[in-house]
Every structure is written in structure tokens, then in C-alpha cells.
Design a protein around this motif. Structure first.
Motif, PDB file in Angstrom:
ATOM      1  N   LYS A 166       7.266   9.958   4.247  1.00 40.73           N
ATOM      2  CA  LYS A 166       7.855   8.666   4.874  1.00 40.73           C
ATOM      3  C   LYS A 166       7.300   7.381   4.541  1.00 40.73           C
ATOM      4  O   LYS A 166       7.861   6.500   4.032  1.00 40.73           O
ATOM      5  CB  LYS A 166       8.345   8.833   6.224  1.00 40.73           C
ATOM      6  CG  LYS A 166       9.382   9.984   6.792  1.00 40.73           C
ATOM      7  CD  LYS A 166      10.502   9.837   5.956  1.00 40.73           C
ATOM      8  CE  LYS A 166      11.439  10.741   6.442  1.00 40.73           C
ATOM      9  NZ  LYS A 166      12.879  10.754   5.654  1.00 40.73           N
ATOM     10  N   ILE A 167       5.834   7.406   4.281  1.00 35.96           N
ATOM     11  CA  ILE A 167       5.028   6.378   4.082  1.00 35.96           C
ATOM     12  C   ILE A 167       5.461   6.016   2.744  1.00 35.96           C
ATOM     13  O   ILE A 167       5.632   5.083   2.116  1.00 35.96           O
ATOM     14  CB  ILE A 167       3.493   6.637   4.447  1.00 35.96           C
ATOM     15  CG1 ILE A 167       3.314   6.819   5.894  1.00 35.96           C
ATOM     16  CG2 ILE A 167       2.703   5.531   3.740  1.00 35.96           C
ATOM     17  CD1 ILE A 167       3.620   5.424   6.489  1.00 35.96           C
ATOM     18  N   LEU A 168       5.325   7.140   1.757  1.00 35.84           N
ATOM     19  CA  LEU A 168       5.252   6.722   0.351  1.00 35.84           C
ATOM     20  C   LEU A 168       6.638   6.415  -0.025  1.00 35.84           C
ATOM     21  O   LEU A 168       6.856   5.650  -1.083  1.00 35.84           O
ATOM     22  CB  LEU A 168       4.866   8.104  -0.437  1.00 35.84           C
ATOM     23  CG  LEU A 168       3.418   8.514  -0.305  1.00 35.84           C
ATOM     24  CD1 LEU A 168       3.251   9.968  -0.834  1.00 35.84           C
ATOM     25  CD2 LEU A 168       2.483   7.410  -1.227  1.00 35.84           C
ATOM     26  N   GLU A 169       7.683   6.929   0.773  1.00 29.44           N
ATOM     27  CA  GLU A 169       9.015   6.570   0.389  1.00 29.44           C
ATOM     28  C   GLU A 169       9.507   5.157   0.806  1.00 29.44           C
ATOM     29  O   GLU A 169      10.639   4.497   0.449  1.00 29.44           O
ATOM     30  CB  GLU A 169       9.852   7.490   0.733  1.00 29.44           C
ATOM     31  CG  GLU A 169      10.008   8.872   0.247  1.00 29.44           C
ATOM     32  CD  GLU A 169      10.745   9.831   0.746  1.00 29.44           C
ATOM     33  OE1 GLU A 169      11.071  10.891   0.115  1.00 29.44           O
ATOM     34  OE2 GLU A 169      11.388   9.797   2.018  1.00 29.44           O
ATOM     35  N   SER A 170       8.744   4.659   1.932  1.00 27.28           N
ATOM     36  CA  SER A 170       8.981   3.059   2.480  1.00 27.28           C
ATOM     37  C   SER A 170       8.985   2.050   1.542  1.00 27.28           C
ATOM     38  O   SER A 170       8.134   2.227   0.686  1.00 27.28           O
ATOM     39  CB  SER A 170       7.963   3.023   3.476  1.00 27.28           C
ATOM     40  OG  SER A 170       8.373   2.064   4.276  1.00 27.28           O
ATOM     41  N   ASP A 171       9.772   1.248   1.705  1.00 26.63           N
ATOM     42  CA  ASP A 171       9.962   0.129   0.894  1.00 26.63           C
ATOM     43  C   ASP A 171       8.720  -0.890   1.318  1.00 26.63           C
ATOM     44  O   ASP A 171       8.976  -1.633   2.229  1.00 26.63           O
ATOM     45  CB  ASP A 171      11.528  -0.754   0.786  1.00 26.63           C
ATOM     46  CG  ASP A 171      11.413  -1.739  -0.193  1.00 26.63           C
ATOM     47  OD1 ASP A 171      10.446  -2.073  -0.822  1.00 26.63           O
ATOM     48  OD2 ASP A 171      12.839  -2.041  -0.389  1.00 26.63           O
ATOM     49  N   PRO A 172       7.899  -1.375   0.301  1.00 29.51           N
ATOM     50  CA  PRO A 172       6.884  -2.133   0.836  1.00 29.51           C
ATOM     51  C   PRO A 172       7.497  -3.591   0.554  1.00 29.51           C
ATOM     52  O   PRO A 172       6.806  -4.509   1.268  1.00 29.51           O
ATOM     53  CB  PRO A 172       5.829  -2.111  -0.325  1.00 29.51           C
ATOM     54  CG  PRO A 172       6.459  -1.428  -1.698  1.00 29.51           C
ATOM     55  CD  PRO A 172       7.735  -0.665  -1.211  1.00 29.51           C
ATOM     56  N   LEU A 196      -0.322   0.957   3.405  1.00 27.75           N
ATOM     57  CA  LEU A 196       0.261   0.103   2.623  1.00 27.75           C
ATOM     58  C   LEU A 196       0.083   0.134   1.125  1.00 27.75           C
ATOM     59  O   LEU A 196       0.514   0.219   0.229  1.00 27.75           O
ATOM     60  CB  LEU A 196       0.455  -1.355   2.956  1.00 27.75           C
ATOM     61  CG  LEU A 196       1.101  -2.475   2.347  1.00 27.75           C
ATOM     62  CD1 LEU A 196       2.647  -2.134   2.021  1.00 27.75           C
ATOM     63  CD2 LEU A 196       1.057  -3.860   2.907  1.00 27.75           C
ATOM     64  N   ARG A 197      -1.522  -0.114   1.113  1.00 28.96           N
ATOM     65  CA  ARG A 197      -2.193  -0.027  -0.164  1.00 28.96           C
ATOM     66  C   ARG A 197      -2.060   1.282  -1.169  1.00 28.96           C
ATOM     67  O   ARG A 197      -1.681   1.354  -2.074  1.00 28.96           O
ATOM     68  CB  ARG A 197      -3.757   0.048   0.231  1.00 28.96           C
ATOM     69  CG  ARG A 197      -4.093  -1.493   0.352  1.00 28.96           C
ATOM     70  CD  ARG A 197      -5.475  -1.703   0.392  1.00 28.96           C
ATOM     71  NE  ARG A 197      -6.270  -1.109   1.248  1.00 28.96           N
ATOM     72  CZ  ARG A 197      -6.750  -1.369   2.516  1.00 28.96           C
ATOM     73  NH1 ARG A 197      -6.272  -2.663   2.681  1.00 28.96           N
ATOM     74  NH2 ARG A 197      -7.367  -0.638   3.137  1.00 28.96           N
ATOM     75  N   MET A 198      -1.962   2.444  -0.221  1.00 32.02           N
ATOM     76  CA  MET A 198      -1.357   3.847  -0.906  1.00 32.02           C
ATOM     77  C   MET A 198      -0.268   3.665  -1.194  1.00 32.02           C
ATOM     78  O   MET A 198       0.210   4.071  -2.563  1.00 32.02           O
ATOM     79  CB  MET A 198      -1.613   4.872   0.005  1.00 32.02           C
ATOM     80  CG  MET A 198      -1.235   6.301  -0.360  1.00 32.02           C
ATOM     81  SD  MET A 198      -1.646   7.646   0.606  1.00 32.02           S
ATOM     82  CE  MET A 198      -0.370   7.376   1.923  1.00 32.02           C
ATOM     83  N   ASN A 199       0.776   3.285  -0.547  1.00 35.99           N
ATOM     84  CA  ASN A 199       2.258   3.235  -1.114  1.00 35.99           C
ATOM     85  C   ASN A 199       2.253   2.503  -2.098  1.00 35.99           C
ATOM     86  O   ASN A 199       3.276   2.808  -3.254  1.00 35.99           O
ATOM     87  CB  ASN A 199       3.058   2.525   0.219  1.00 35.99           C
ATOM     88  CG  ASN A 199       4.538   2.271  -0.317  1.00 35.99           C
ATOM     89  OD1 ASN A 199       4.856   1.347  -1.119  1.00 35.99           O
ATOM     90  ND2 ASN A 199       5.302   2.857   0.551  1.00 35.99           N
ATOM     91  N   GLN A 200       1.599   1.121  -2.454  1.00 36.94           N
ATOM     92  CA  GLN A 200       1.925   0.365  -3.344  1.00 36.94           C
ATOM     93  C   GLN A 200       1.140   0.636  -4.596  1.00 36.94           C
ATOM     94  O   GLN A 200       1.714   0.534  -5.685  1.00 36.94           O
ATOM     95  CB  GLN A 200       1.160  -1.083  -3.007  1.00 36.94           C
ATOM     96  CG  GLN A 200       1.936  -1.903  -2.028  1.00 36.94           C
ATOM     97  CD  GLN A 200       1.179  -2.988  -1.675  1.00 36.94           C
ATOM     98  OE1 GLN A 200      -0.078  -3.136  -1.635  1.00 36.94           O
ATOM     99  NE2 GLN A 200       1.934  -4.001  -1.319  1.00 36.94           N
ATOM    100  N   ALA A 201       0.057   1.460  -4.551  1.00 41.22           N
ATOM    101  CA  ALA A 201      -0.614   2.094  -5.721  1.00 41.22           C
ATOM    102  C   ALA A 201       0.216   3.438  -6.303  1.00 41.22           C
ATOM    103  O   ALA A 201       0.229   3.657  -7.471  1.00 41.22           O
ATOM    104  CB  ALA A 201      -1.845   2.665  -5.508  1.00 41.22           C
ATOM    105  N   MET A 202       0.642   4.131  -5.551  1.00 36.70           N
ATOM    106  CA  MET A 202       1.637   5.574  -6.043  1.00 36.70           C
ATOM    107  C   MET A 202       3.004   5.183  -6.534  1.00 36.70           C
ATOM    108  O   MET A 202       3.508   6.057  -7.108  1.00 36.70           O
ATOM    109  CB  MET A 202       1.667   6.472  -4.652  1.00 36.70           C
ATOM    110  CG  MET A 202       0.161   6.722  -4.292  1.00 36.70           C
ATOM    111  SD  MET A 202      -1.067   7.246  -5.348  1.00 36.70           S
ATOM    112  CE  MET A 202      -0.467   8.658  -6.157  1.00 36.70           C
TER     113      MET A 202
END
Length: 264
Positions: free
Chosen positions: A83-89, A105-111
Motif C-alpha cells: 500500500k505504501i508503494l502504491e500510494s500517490d506521493p 515516502l523516500r522508498m515510494n519515490q525511489a521505487m
């Protein structure tokens, strides 16, 4: 057999040993079979991953990803990580933006796997993620024996990043309070007890700023852009942690002495 980074008996003395030997020891450590194998696997497989579901479904990919962002403890929280990875930053109301710990957030933005659109393969910086994985793995190797040095290494990097951000000073302090590793640095350095975490968040902010000003002459987070100021807080943390551990050890030794006397 994997290489264990040598830091003497830890503490501030171990920190100074590491400062002198880190480049050489890091090179030796990164030649280990487990590290090299994980890096090669990630480099080969990650370009083909298009969804968060695919990533969390591959244990080796997930392990490298979480380690790269200091989130190893979430290895079993696959649904949450997905869910974190799919979340819209870009959506301020999204899950990843509601979390105070900005590592997510940093992981989400990087992946680049959020559900708002298909990730651009060209934009994924695999080498940068692997470099983060290498750094965290090196630190974790030390932390398995000397957690205080792992915390100091993390703070050397993360605290500098927070200090250089465009946020207001209070917002920077709130980021520190939201990060367990960073807040631990200040709690120990300033001798704040267990009750500190139970105080209202605005009182925690006041206490950190007040003590930082008294001990360092400046209550801002921005001062840690300067290496000398960063070194000062890390030295305070390591020395006070060493005193704390020694005190616990002394109490334990005294208890053993009393028990031995009782049984004579």
C-alpha cells in the motif's frame, strides 16, 4: 564466511577506529558473497518489475528494497508495504504522505510503483538503490554487535539531510521526532528518560530545542549542516551511551556480588 566490521569494543573509541578504517573495511565487506549475490539479483530482476505486488511477492527484491531505506523490520508487513508503494506521493492526503516517518515516502519515490500510473523504467535508478543497500548493510553488520555505532552512522547521513531541507526549523524537529533512530540520538545525548516519549508532541519539541540550545549554543536543526556541529551531537550521544551501558553493567555486577554473598 562473511566479514564482520571491526570497531574494537564499540562506543566512542570504536567510532574513532571506524573513522580511520572505514574505506578499507567497507571495500572488504562489500566483497562478501551474500552482498554481491543480492546486488546482482536486484539488478537483474528489478527492471522487469512493474507493480508493487510483484515486488513484495519476491522476498529477495523486497529484502534489498527495505534494507536500502532502513525499513528491515517491515519485512513481514507485506500488505502495508504494498500500500505504501502504491500510494500517490503527489497527493497530500495519500497514505504515504500521512505517515510522519519519511523513510516510507523516500522508498515510494525511489521505487516508482505508485498506482497513479505505470512507472518509467528509465527513471528507476537501480544503482542508487543498490548504493543505499550497501551502506545500510555495512551499518547493520556493525549494529548487530554495537547498535550505538549503527545509530551514529545513520544520523551522520540522515540528520545532515534533514538539516539541509527547505522545511521550517520546527518542521525539521518534527521529522527528527518522527524518526526512531534520529530521536534516539537526541534522547540519549541529552539524558532524556523514558517518560520523554509520553510527553505531548509540542512539549517534546520545546525540550529538544531548549536542550540543544543549552548544550550546543544554537537550537536549530540547520546547524547540523556544519560537520563540526554534527560531530558534537554524535560525540555526546556515544559518550553518554557508553556511560549508560557501563552503569547498567555495574548494577548487574553488584547484583551478582550480592547474590553470591547470599548463597555463601
Amino acid at each position: 564466511m562473511s566479514y564482520n566490521v571491526q570497531v574494537g569494543f564499540g562506543g566512542y573509541t570504536g567510532w574513532k577506529i571506524l573513522e580511520r578504517t572505514m574505506p578499507r573495511q567497507r571495500d572488504v565487506f562489500l566483497q562478501g558473497l551474500e552482498i554481491k549475490s543480492s546486488k546482482d539479483y536486484f539488478s537483474y530482476k528489478m527492471p522487469g518489475v512493474k507493480t508493487a505486488e510483484q515486488l513484495v511477492g519476491d522476498h529477495r527484491l523486497l529484502t534489498v528494497t527495505l534494507r536500502a531505506f532502513g525499513l528491515d523490520s517491515d519485512a513481514n508487513n507485506k500488505f502495508f508495504i504494498r500500500k505504501i508503494l502504491e500510494s500517490d506521493p503527489d497527493d497530500k492526503a495519500s497514505l504515504v504522505n500521512r505517515l510522519t516517518d519519511k523513510r516510507y515516502l523516500r522508498m515510494n519515490q525511489a521505487m516508482l510503483l505508485n498506482a497513479s500510473g505505470e512507472r518509467s523504467r528509465e527513471a528507476l535508478n537501480i544503482s542508487e538503490i543498490i548504493e543505499k543497500y550497501e551502506t545500510r548493510s555495512f551499518e547493520k553488520n556493525i549494529g548487530e554487535r554495537y547498535s550505538e555505532i549503527e545509530l551514529a552512522l545513520n544520523a551522520q547521513r540522515e540528520l545532515k539531510d534533514v538539516s539541509e531541507s527547505d522545511l521550517s526549523e520546527n518542521a525539521k524537529w518534527y521529522q527528527i521526532l518522527a524518526s526512531k533512530p534520529l530521536r534516539r540520538i537526541f534522547e540519549v545525548a541529552f539524558g532524556l528518560g523514558d517518560r520523554f516519549a509520553s510527553l505531548p508532541i509540542d512539549r517534546q519539541l520545546f525540550e529538544l530545542k531548549d536542550r540543544t540550545g543549552r548544550f550546543l549554543g544554537d537550537d536549530s536543526v540547520s546547524q547540523f549542516k556544519v560537520q563540526g556541529n554534527l560531530d558534537s551531537i554524535l560525540r555526546m550521544f556515544l559518550l553518554r551511551d557508553q556511560i549508560r551501558v557501563s552503569s547498567i553493567g555495574s548494577r548487574y555486577a553488584n547484583a551478582l556480588t550480592l547474590l553470591s554473598s547470599w548463597h555463601r
